[in-house]
Design an enzyme around this catalytic site. Sequence first.
Site, mmCIF file in Angstrom:
data_model
loop_
_atom_site.group_PDB
_atom_site.id
_atom_site.type_symbol
_atom_site.label_atom_id
_atom_site.label_comp_id
_atom_site.label_asym_id
_atom_site.label_seq_id
_atom_site.Cartn_x
_atom_site.Cartn_y
_atom_site.Cartn_z
ATOM 1 N N ARG A 90 -13.620 -31.402 47.239
ATOM 2 C CA ARG A 90 -12.151 -31.332 47.615
ATOM 3 C C ARG A 90 -12.015 -32.163 48.847
ATOM 4 O O ARG A 90 -10.884 -32.115 49.695
ATOM 5 C CB ARG A 90 -11.892 -29.981 48.211
ATOM 6 C CG ARG A 90 -11.863 -28.692 47.210
ATOM 7 C CD ARG A 90 -11.656 -27.389 47.722
ATOM 8 N NE ARG A 90 -11.635 -26.476 46.757
ATOM 9 C CZ ARG A 90 -10.762 -26.330 45.841
ATOM 10 N NH1 ARG A 90 -9.720 -27.199 45.658
ATOM 11 N NH2 ARG A 90 -11.014 -25.319 44.861
ATOM 12 N N THR B 149 -5.914 -27.449 36.829
ATOM 13 C CA THR B 149 -6.308 -26.217 37.795
ATOM 14 C C THR B 149 -5.972 -25.028 36.964
ATOM 15 O O THR B 149 -4.983 -24.810 36.091
ATOM 16 C CB THR B 149 -5.400 -26.250 38.873
ATOM 17 O OG1 THR B 149 -5.689 -25.054 39.555
ATOM 18 C CG2 THR B 149 -3.753 -26.261 38.585
#
Length: 611
Positions: free
Chosen positions: A167, A225
């Site tokens: 991330r 996602t």
Amino acid sequence: MANHKNISTDLVSKISDTEGRHSLFEDASRKLTVQVCRVFLDKEGNIAPARFQASNLTLPAKNQERTEKAFPLTVARHKNVILEGRPANGQPGITGKRVAVLFSGGPAAGGHNVLAGLKAGLGKHNTLLGIKRGPKGLIQGDVFEVSGRAAQNFLNTGGFDFLGTDRTKIKSQQQFENVKETVLNNRIDGLVVVGGDDSNTNAAFIAEYLEKEGVPCSVVGIPKTIDGDMAVGKFLPISFGYDTATKVYAELVGNLTQDAASAVKYYHFVKLMGRTASKITLEVALQTKPAVTLISEEIAEKDMSIDQIVDYIVHVMIHRRLNGINHGVILIPEGLIEFIPEMKKLISELNRVLAEYETDIKDLPTLKNKQEFIYPLLSPQSAQLMASLPEEIEEMLVLDRDDHGNVKVSQIETEKLLIEKIRYKMSEVKRHTGKYFGEGEGKIPATPEQIERYKSETLSIQSHFLGYEGRSARPTAFDASFTFNLGLTAASLVLEGKTGYMAVVTEFEKGGRVLALPLSGLITTEMRKGKEEQVIEKSLVATSSPSFQVFAKCRDKWANEDLFSSPGPIQHWGPASRQMPMLVALDQSYGDYRVFNLGEEKQIDLLEMEE
Ligand code: FBP
């Protein structure tokens, strides 16, 4: 030790054969067909990259002035125009390009088929490179060549394990320079970023930076996602991974509804992943019809406090108990805590304090020390609320944010906070039945027998959190086809040198329409860690949307009676395998949710890329 002489060696070797992703199911899965949009098929029916041209569709920037300031080159080039893919129609193929791909953010089912689609789209005469561990690997230059054999081996498998992910937000000058170095050192002509809103924001900034630096590398994003918050109206109904994750959760929630009605004693509280958006929760509710479903966006709109939410759930439980039902399933979206007005205020004050005193707070050894430091910096209401929260929740709220400034909602046990308050309220109702039942304003009508029965019942609650179970599952037939086409779209775009776009596929009921959306058109301004940042706008549940409206119309019925349905395990072949999310079918005004159509069924053979 028992004597195992009678165990068949043949059986043992058959069991060993399944090692390394070779279960019967995995091997069968690899051979399944995927649907390929017709723009990617030549006259002989072979896969070929599409050609992109300007369409008559535009995606105006949310704030033209700010967007132009942050992305001057990108905006000047694409002028908010959406590109559309057309069949190459025998135009000579583009060769000799080197294209790199990375996964970014949380895993989502179908990532490996993006890779397979890229490999198929690039063909034998271009090279696909994999970047390990997401943006961090891009910064560190962790690049390797992806063979047709490897891509074939991962076809139709779940997770992101072929490359891994992370991330890291690319924000410092040094990080951008490192990205440039990786691109130049590996002679990368195209970079494909598979990620959610934050990762596609990364892609938009990298595209602008490389163009400014005169580095001829096109950057394309792919919408991934499970949260479903990376969606753009009719241009992008949903991101990949959402269908698979919601089907995994719907199976488990369906099982819990069955369990509740069978054991006839439990309320199962289920927190569902999805970060800020309640889209996962809404889809699971549409599929399973539980007793109560909370939708964060509605709670924010109605300005409901924690106590009002508790009262709503208790109200449903009381009515069910009076009607002889003392069990059920209650769905809670992961991000709920951020939408409850008093919590929202507290989180935003905390964000400001954490941003301003980041290092001071980090250095403090215990939660108590942190509290003593933070409390005087909050408004009196927020300090009081914070002090009333269970210690674990308090701790999670003062925890550091992720690299993109998001509160780590998956680690906050909101369901436990609600359960604690509901238990208290339900016991209060039991202790003071005269106050709650009978005739008169605000009282619940009930017969003396009903009240006696009510008092004899107890409240048993089990809590669950469903999230990680759904992110890396084997992609559904829909996600497997959707992602393969997203890979083909991205391959086509980078081969043509298009940069600063997001590859999307829409019109899931009509064979698929392939578009490229200007990334900068998706950017908005958000407060992160107490500061304004340019990020891709999240798509949340709109209470005016058909999916929410259908749910809202049915929920009282589902609250009063047990009308649950159990969708069962994901079907990878057979009639139920062609379903798409109900939320998508409703919000896109399709006629049905049961049969998606993304083109022609194709058996994928990437081994021929090796020749
Ligand atoms: P992405 O938006 O990166 O796809 O992540 C989705 C998600 O699964 C959220 O639903 C969840 O809040 C978060 O990731 C959990 O993050 P982590 O993997 O860091 O625990």
